[in-house]
Scaffold this motif. Structure first.
Motif, PDB file in Angstrom:
ATOM      1  N   GLY A 326     -34.035  25.214  13.452  1.00 45.72           N
ATOM      2  CA  GLY A 326     -34.342  26.522  13.847  1.00 45.72           C
ATOM      3  C   GLY A 326     -33.892  27.317  14.895  1.00 45.72           C
ATOM      4  O   GLY A 326     -33.917  28.526  14.803  1.00 45.72           O
ATOM      5  N   GLY A 327     -33.726  26.502  15.997  1.00 45.64           N
ATOM      6  CA  GLY A 327     -33.245  27.303  17.108  1.00 45.64           C
ATOM      7  C   GLY A 327     -31.821  27.691  16.927  1.00 45.64           C
ATOM      8  O   GLY A 327     -31.486  28.972  17.169  1.00 45.64           O
ATOM      9  N   SER A 328     -30.901  26.953  16.276  1.00 46.44           N
ATOM     10  CA  SER A 328     -29.690  27.716  16.059  1.00 46.44           C
ATOM     11  C   SER A 328     -29.723  28.650  15.051  1.00 46.44           C
ATOM     12  O   SER A 328     -28.810  29.755  15.364  1.00 46.44           O
ATOM     13  N   ALA A 329     -30.275  28.507  13.859  1.00 45.72           N
ATOM     14  CA  ALA A 329     -30.487  29.625  13.044  1.00 45.72           C
ATOM     15  C   ALA A 329     -31.082  31.073  13.595  1.00 45.72           C
ATOM     16  O   ALA A 329     -30.396  32.072  13.622  1.00 45.72           O
ATOM     17  N   ASN A 330     -31.892  30.765  14.432  1.00 45.57           N
ATOM     18  CA  ASN A 330     -32.509  32.057  15.298  1.00 45.57           C
ATOM     19  C   ASN A 330     -31.493  32.648  16.164  1.00 45.57           C
ATOM     20  O   ASN A 330     -31.498  33.936  16.167  1.00 45.57           O
ATOM     21  N   TRP A 331     -30.844  32.014  16.979  1.00 48.05           N
ATOM     22  CA  TRP A 331     -29.800  32.362  17.805  1.00 48.05           C
ATOM     23  C   TRP A 331     -28.625  33.207  17.033  1.00 48.05           C
ATOM     24  O   TRP A 331     -28.520  34.191  17.546  1.00 48.05           O
ATOM     25  N   THR A 332     -28.288  32.559  15.866  1.00 47.96           N
ATOM     26  CA  THR A 332     -27.267  33.212  15.151  1.00 47.96           C
ATOM     27  C   THR A 332     -27.629  34.523  14.748  1.00 47.96           C
ATOM     28  O   THR A 332     -27.107  35.470  14.838  1.00 47.96           O
ATOM     29  N   TYR A 333     -28.814  34.727  13.979  1.00 44.74           N
ATOM     30  CA  TYR A 333     -29.349  35.831  13.326  1.00 44.74           C
ATOM     31  C   TYR A 333     -29.919  36.856  14.363  1.00 44.74           C
ATOM     32  O   TYR A 333     -29.384  38.201  14.188  1.00 44.74           O
ATOM     33  N   SER A 334     -30.391  36.478  15.307  1.00 39.55           N
ATOM     34  CA  SER A 334     -30.641  37.616  16.189  1.00 39.55           C
ATOM     35  C   SER A 334     -29.587  38.215  16.985  1.00 39.55           C
ATOM     36  O   SER A 334     -29.499  39.387  17.179  1.00 39.55           O
ATOM     37  N   SER A 335     -28.509  37.492  17.231  1.00 35.37           N
ATOM     38  CA  SER A 335     -27.183  37.992  17.695  1.00 35.37           C
ATOM     39  C   SER A 335     -26.510  39.028  16.768  1.00 35.37           C
ATOM     40  O   SER A 335     -26.093  39.966  17.207  1.00 35.37           O
ATOM     41  N   VAL A 336     -26.634  38.576  15.414  1.00 34.00           N
ATOM     42  CA  VAL A 336     -25.749  39.525  14.594  1.00 34.00           C
ATOM     43  C   VAL A 336     -26.597  40.946  14.541  1.00 34.00           C
ATOM     44  O   VAL A 336     -25.966  41.814  14.414  1.00 34.00           O
ATOM     45  N   ILE A 337     -28.080  40.600  14.489  1.00 31.53           N
ATOM     46  CA  ILE A 337     -28.715  41.985  14.227  1.00 31.53           C
ATOM     47  C   ILE A 337     -28.258  42.799  15.631  1.00 31.53           C
ATOM     48  O   ILE A 337     -28.369  44.211  15.500  1.00 31.53           O
ATOM     49  N   LEU A 338     -28.572  42.230  16.731  1.00 32.99           N
ATOM     50  CA  LEU A 338     -28.118  42.993  17.942  1.00 32.99           C
ATOM     51  C   LEU A 338     -26.772  43.697  17.784  1.00 32.99           C
ATOM     52  O   LEU A 338     -26.583  44.815  18.205  1.00 32.99           O
ATOM     53  N   GLN A 339     -25.521  42.804  17.365  1.00 34.74           N
ATOM     54  CA  GLN A 339     -24.207  43.488  17.392  1.00 34.74           C
ATOM     55  C   GLN A 339     -24.389  44.631  16.321  1.00 34.74           C
ATOM     56  O   GLN A 339     -23.364  45.545  16.449  1.00 34.74           O
ATOM     57  N   GLU A 340     -24.978  44.480  15.297  1.00 37.59           N
ATOM     58  CA  GLU A 340     -24.940  45.595  14.177  1.00 37.59           C
ATOM     59  C   GLU A 340     -25.704  46.738  14.630  1.00 37.59           C
ATOM     60  O   GLU A 340     -25.156  47.783  14.233  1.00 37.59           O
ATOM     61  N   ARG A 341     -26.793  46.590  15.136  1.00 43.35           N
ATOM     62  CA  ARG A 341     -27.896  47.805  15.682  1.00 43.35           C
ATOM     63  C   ARG A 341     -27.408  48.231  17.024  1.00 43.35           C
ATOM     64  O   ARG A 341     -28.093  49.405  17.152  1.00 43.35           O
ATOM     65  N   VAL A 342     -26.808  47.678  17.859  1.00 39.93           N
ATOM     66  CA  VAL A 342     -26.828  48.204  19.370  1.00 39.93           C
ATOM     67  C   VAL A 342     -25.609  48.847  19.474  1.00 39.93           C
ATOM     68  O   VAL A 342     -24.330  48.223  19.238  1.00 39.93           O
ATOM     69  N   PRO A 343     -25.277  50.139  20.024  1.00 38.38           N
ATOM     70  CA  PRO A 343     -24.089  50.944  20.312  1.00 38.38           C
ATOM     71  C   PRO A 343     -23.293  50.041  21.426  1.00 38.38           C
ATOM     72  O   PRO A 343     -23.887  49.277  22.223  1.00 38.38           O
ATOM     73  N   ASP A 344     -22.068  50.129  21.359  1.00 37.26           N
ATOM     74  CA  ASP A 344     -21.276  49.419  22.224  1.00 37.26           C
ATOM     75  C   ASP A 344     -21.307  49.370  23.679  1.00 37.26           C
ATOM     76  O   ASP A 344     -21.372  48.431  24.486  1.00 37.26           O
ATOM     77  N   ASN A 345     -21.719  50.600  24.073  1.00 36.18           N
ATOM     78  CA  ASN A 345     -21.990  51.064  25.476  1.00 36.18           C
ATOM     79  C   ASN A 345     -23.195  50.300  26.051  1.00 36.18           C
ATOM     80  O   ASN A 345     -23.520  50.296  27.376  1.00 36.18           O
ATOM     81  N   TYR A 346     -24.084  49.788  25.144  1.00 39.21           N
ATOM     82  CA  TYR A 346     -25.122  49.069  25.547  1.00 39.21           C
ATOM     83  C   TYR A 346     -25.157  47.626  25.291  1.00 39.21           C
ATOM     84  O   TYR A 346     -26.079  46.707  25.771  1.00 39.21           O
ATOM     85  N   LEU A 347     -24.102  47.231  24.551  1.00 42.95           N
ATOM     86  CA  LEU A 347     -24.165  45.690  24.249  1.00 42.95           C
ATOM     87  C   LEU A 347     -24.306  44.709  25.315  1.00 42.95           C
ATOM     88  O   LEU A 347     -24.896  43.744  25.285  1.00 42.95           O
ATOM     89  N   GLY A 348     -23.566  44.637  26.414  1.00 39.70           N
ATOM     90  CA  GLY A 348     -23.630  44.038  27.632  1.00 39.70           C
ATOM     91  C   GLY A 348     -24.851  43.891  28.047  1.00 39.70           C
ATOM     92  O   GLY A 348     -25.279  42.912  28.592  1.00 39.70           O
TER      93      GLY A 348
END
Length: 445
Positions: A326-348
């Motif tokens: 469960g922890g690994s799946a949640n880590w993966t999918y939350s990271s993908v959502i952030l990378q898809e939805r957050v502009p590059d200049n805010y990603l860090g």
């Protein structure tokens, strides 16, 4: 195979991935070696083990948000290189911790090492979207998550064997060498020019500050909710429980190094299985991953419940495997959502805050577990009936310890992990509306 194709078609991402492979291998050598040294030098104190784990998690919590500012303002590739070079030297200095009176040195150097890790982690996550196409984000993040898991599974068991055969010093030297190799690999990466996102009116005076990152999350509650997923999954951290089970109850090898390696290995295999299984029903959409995160929280609850009823090393391993899925799946999918939805200049900054929430939940859990384990010891006296109880029938050792025992502590942890599951289920309808109204940032096809 889609993972092999991703690596073949994206050589720069492949170098970043290989750097992750070698550095993670050394990390688990480091973890096994130092965990057993701390347990030995402290006489098996649960609080001492917790303090060591806190030395790993607290620095990123403190410096992580500001590290995100550096990641957004400066060259991300250089930040990754320098963090690896400096960690090479710090790990070598750990060789000086050769006796109980130098236990403090392990804590100090571990703090310095993980302050640098606070730069590396958000930098790596923010760099990935620049190296691959948007449609490959799920596969790329699954691969990095699986890699973490594989190296945990392999590195932990190999680290336990190396530590048992050759001692902690050899494991630490291997760890230092892996950081040096990782720095060289990242130095060979060619990073495309960063994409400049079109600014809205409320972003016209955006300066790249830490407060701007907080303001971005405040103005985007759906993103803020996703950035809390890793922290929610870390309520009830497993590391302290795992170390006590391995070094005091089911002891294999010198100081339990082999049994600890086996438990970390089981956790790693579970972390591999989680995203691989759930990706079978993942269509790559944000909302599908939102529902899969709920399933991931459910796996974590079940894992803790099973751990609370485990009386053999095999059962403990199986429970940790499910918890890790469960922890690994949640880590993966939350990271993908952030990378898809957050502009590059805010990603860090967003990833740094994402990790800071994770570190905060972890630190609180570590302190709580360590203190409660020492409280159990005070109640049962200096004698350790856990070891004597291994030959008793199923649940026999629990009857000896009464109500304040490791089993009830673990089941109490399971009850706590139900909370983020319920909160996430309650938030899904609002997240659905928010994500539907939020346009994805401009990036590759």
């Amino acid at each position: 195979m889609q993972y092999a194709q991703l690596l073949r078609e994206n050589p720069n991402f492949t170098r970043l991935w290989l750097a992750q492979v070698v550095s993670l291998l050394g990390d688990w050598f480091n973890t096994i070696a130092l965990s057993t040294l701390v347990a030995r030098y402290s006489g098996g104190s649960g609080l001492a083990v917790s303090l060591f784990l806190m030395a790993r998690f607290l620095p990123p919590l403190i410096v992580g948000p500001f590290a995100g500012v550096l990641v957004d303002r400066f060259d991300r590739k250089r930040i990754l290189i320098y963090s690896n070079i400096l960690r090479t030297g710090i790990v070598l200095l750990l060789l000086l911790a050769t006796s109980p009176d130098r236990l403090w040195l392990i804590y100090v150097l571990t703090i310095l090492q993980f302050m640098l890790s606070a730069l590396f982690e958000p930098g790596q996550s923010a760099l990935i979207p620049s190296l691959i196409k948007r449609r490959d984000l799920v596969i790329a993040n699954t691969l990095t998550s699986i890699t973490w898991s594989v190296m945990l599974a392999l590195g932990a068991i190999i680290g336990g064997i190396v530590g048992a055969l050759f001692g902690a010093a050899v494991a630490l030297v291997i760890d230092a060498m892996t950081f040096a190799v990782a720095a060289a690999l990242i130095a060979s990466i060619q990073v495309p020019e960063r994409v400049t996102q079109p600014r809205r009116d409320d972003q016209s005076e955006e300066t790249g500050s830490f407060l701007e990152g907080l303001r971005y999350l405040r103005n985007n509650p759906a993103i803020a909710a996703v950035s809390l997923v890793k922290g929610g999954g870390s309520l009830g951290n497993t590391d302290t429980l795992m170390t006590i089970y391995a070094t005091e109850i089911f002891i294999l090898g010198v100081d339990g190094q082999l049994s600890l390696g086996m438990l970390y290995s089981a956790f790693g295999f579970g972390a591999i299985l989680g995203p691989l299984l759930l990706n079978r029903v993942n269509d790559g959409s944000v909302m599908r991953m939102t529902y899969l995160i709920a399933i991931g929280f459910g796996f974590q609850v079940v894992g803790y419940i099973l751990l609370g009823g485990s009386t053999t090393l095999l059962l403990v391993s199986a429970a940790l495997l499910i918890r890790a899925m469960g922890g690994s799946a949640n880590w993966t999918y939350s990271s993908v959502i952030l990378q898809e939805r957050v502009p590059d200049n805010y990603l860090g900054r967003v990833f740094a805050l994402d990790l800071a929430f994770f570190q905060l939940a972890t630190v609180v859990s570590i302190i709580t577990h360590g203190s409660l384990i020492d409280l159990i010891r005070q109640q049962i006296g200096t004698r350790n009936p856990l070891l004597d109880a291994l030959d008793m029938p199923y649940f026999g050792f629990i009857q000896m310890l009464g109500t304040a025992d490791l089993q009830l502590l673990t089941l109490g942890t399971a009850a706590i992990t139900v909370l983020p599951l319920l909160l996430w289920l309650a938030a899904i309808p609002r997240l659905k509306r928010r994500h539907a109204a939020m346009p994805a940032p401009v990036m590759g096809d």
